[in-house]
Motif scaffolding. Sequence first.
Motif, mmCIF file in Angstrom:
data_model
loop_
_atom_site.group_PDB
_atom_site.id
_atom_site.type_symbol
_atom_site.label_atom_id
_atom_site.label_comp_id
_atom_site.label_asym_id
_atom_site.label_seq_id
_atom_site.Cartn_x
_atom_site.Cartn_y
_atom_site.Cartn_z
ATOM 1 N N ASN A 12 0.794 -1.224 0.000
ATOM 2 C CA ASN A 12 0.000 0.000 0.000
ATOM 3 C C ASN A 12 0.832 1.284 0.000
ATOM 4 O O ASN A 12 0.385 2.319 0.515
ATOM 5 C CB ASN A 12 -1.033 0.006 1.134
ATOM 6 N N PHE A 13 2.043 1.204 -0.602
ATOM 7 C CA PHE A 13 2.750 2.449 -0.892
ATOM 8 C C PHE A 13 1.900 3.204 -1.908
ATOM 9 O O PHE A 13 1.324 2.587 -2.811
ATOM 10 C CB PHE A 13 4.127 2.168 -1.511
ATOM 11 N N PRO A 14 1.804 4.519 -1.819
ATOM 12 C CA PRO A 14 1.031 5.266 -2.807
ATOM 13 C C PRO A 14 1.524 4.995 -4.234
ATOM 14 O O PRO A 14 2.724 4.812 -4.463
ATOM 15 C CB PRO A 14 1.263 6.725 -2.410
ATOM 16 N N ALA A 15 0.618 4.982 -5.176
ATOM 17 C CA ALA A 15 0.942 4.658 -6.570
ATOM 18 C C ALA A 15 1.954 5.613 -7.180
ATOM 19 O O ALA A 15 2.698 5.230 -8.079
ATOM 20 C CB ALA A 15 -0.333 4.654 -7.405
ATOM 21 N N ASP A 16 2.009 6.836 -6.695
ATOM 22 C CA ASP A 16 2.950 7.809 -7.260
ATOM 23 C C ASP A 16 4.326 7.785 -6.587
ATOM 24 O O ASP A 16 5.170 8.633 -6.864
ATOM 25 C CB ASP A 16 2.357 9.218 -7.220
ATOM 26 N N LEU A 22 0.331 -2.750 -8.295
ATOM 27 C CA LEU A 22 -0.963 -3.414 -8.110
ATOM 28 C C LEU A 22 -2.106 -2.512 -8.568
ATOM 29 O O LEU A 22 -2.018 -1.283 -8.490
ATOM 30 C CB LEU A 22 -1.153 -3.770 -6.634
ATOM 31 N N ASP A 23 -3.189 -3.141 -8.978
ATOM 32 C CA ASP A 23 -4.369 -2.390 -9.429
ATOM 33 C C ASP A 23 -5.326 -2.069 -8.285
ATOM 34 O O ASP A 23 -6.456 -1.650 -8.517
ATOM 35 C CB ASP A 23 -5.094 -3.141 -10.545
ATOM 36 N N CYS A 24 -4.868 -2.264 -7.034
ATOM 37 C CA CYS A 24 -5.697 -1.999 -5.867
ATOM 38 C C CYS A 24 -4.803 -1.750 -4.662
ATOM 39 O O CYS A 24 -3.598 -1.947 -4.731
ATOM 40 C CB CYS A 24 -6.620 -3.190 -5.574
ATOM 41 N N GLU A 25 -5.415 -1.338 -3.565
ATOM 42 C CA GLU A 25 -4.742 -1.372 -2.279
ATOM 43 C C GLU A 25 -5.135 -2.687 -1.632
ATOM 44 O O GLU A 25 -6.244 -3.190 -1.848
ATOM 45 C CB GLU A 25 -5.157 -0.192 -1.405
ATOM 46 N N LEU A 26 -4.224 -3.266 -0.874
ATOM 47 C CA LEU A 26 -4.490 -4.563 -0.253
ATOM 48 C C LEU A 26 -5.169 -4.382 1.098
ATOM 49 O O LEU A 26 -4.833 -3.468 1.854
ATOM 50 C CB LEU A 26 -3.188 -5.351 -0.096
ATOM 51 N N ASP A 27 -6.094 -5.265 1.390
ATOM 52 C CA ASP A 27 -6.821 -5.249 2.653
ATOM 53 C C ASP A 27 -6.059 -6.104 3.671
ATOM 54 O O ASP A 27 -6.518 -7.172 4.068
ATOM 55 C CB ASP A 27 -8.241 -5.766 2.446
ATOM 56 N N LEU A 28 -4.872 -5.632 4.027
ATOM 57 C CA LEU A 28 -4.020 -6.346 4.982
ATOM 58 C C LEU A 28 -3.713 -5.421 6.154
ATOM 59 O O LEU A 28 -3.559 -4.213 5.975
ATOM 60 C CB LEU A 28 -2.709 -6.793 4.318
#
Length: 170
Positions: free
Chosen positions: A72-76, A135-141
């Motif tokens: 979940n590091f930001p995409a940018d 990743l095409d999403c943030e992970l629910d972890l």
Amino acid sequence: MNISVALKNGLLPDKYGKYAPVEDTIDGHPCVSFPIDVSEVPEGTRSLALTFLDWDAIPVGGFCWIHWIACNFPADTRHIPENASASGAVPCVQGSNSDWSPLAGSHTDPRIIHRYAGPYPPDKTHDYTLTVYALDCELDLEEGYYLNEFRRAIRGHVLAEVSIELPSRA
């Protein structure tokens, strides 16, 4: 996608592993993560994730050693600075490394087991595998997740994956 990490004489600098100065350790564990540069992240990326694994640990300890997992590091994100694991300079959710294991001392301090744990090769130079995922999403972890949970969570969500080997001396 590309990733890069600066090496010194072909090795991960000592500061990030076994020969870290005492001020860069917690209870003898190297805890300052190395900087990572990321480029050419694919369109549609919603988050980045990473694993830092020691496959050379298998003949020594019987299993692949997990040194760092984070998601979940930001995409940018294009630069993960030194000590990002402990400083929170780039937001992410970090999982458990191998130091929590009964086979590795059953440590309980989250600063040791839920953050970067630097290389500590016991026998010879080991090649550590850094993999970064787009990743095409943030992970629910949640903080402290395990590598198997991470692997399940990324299934079907990887837009790009790149690995490099980072040698660290014994």
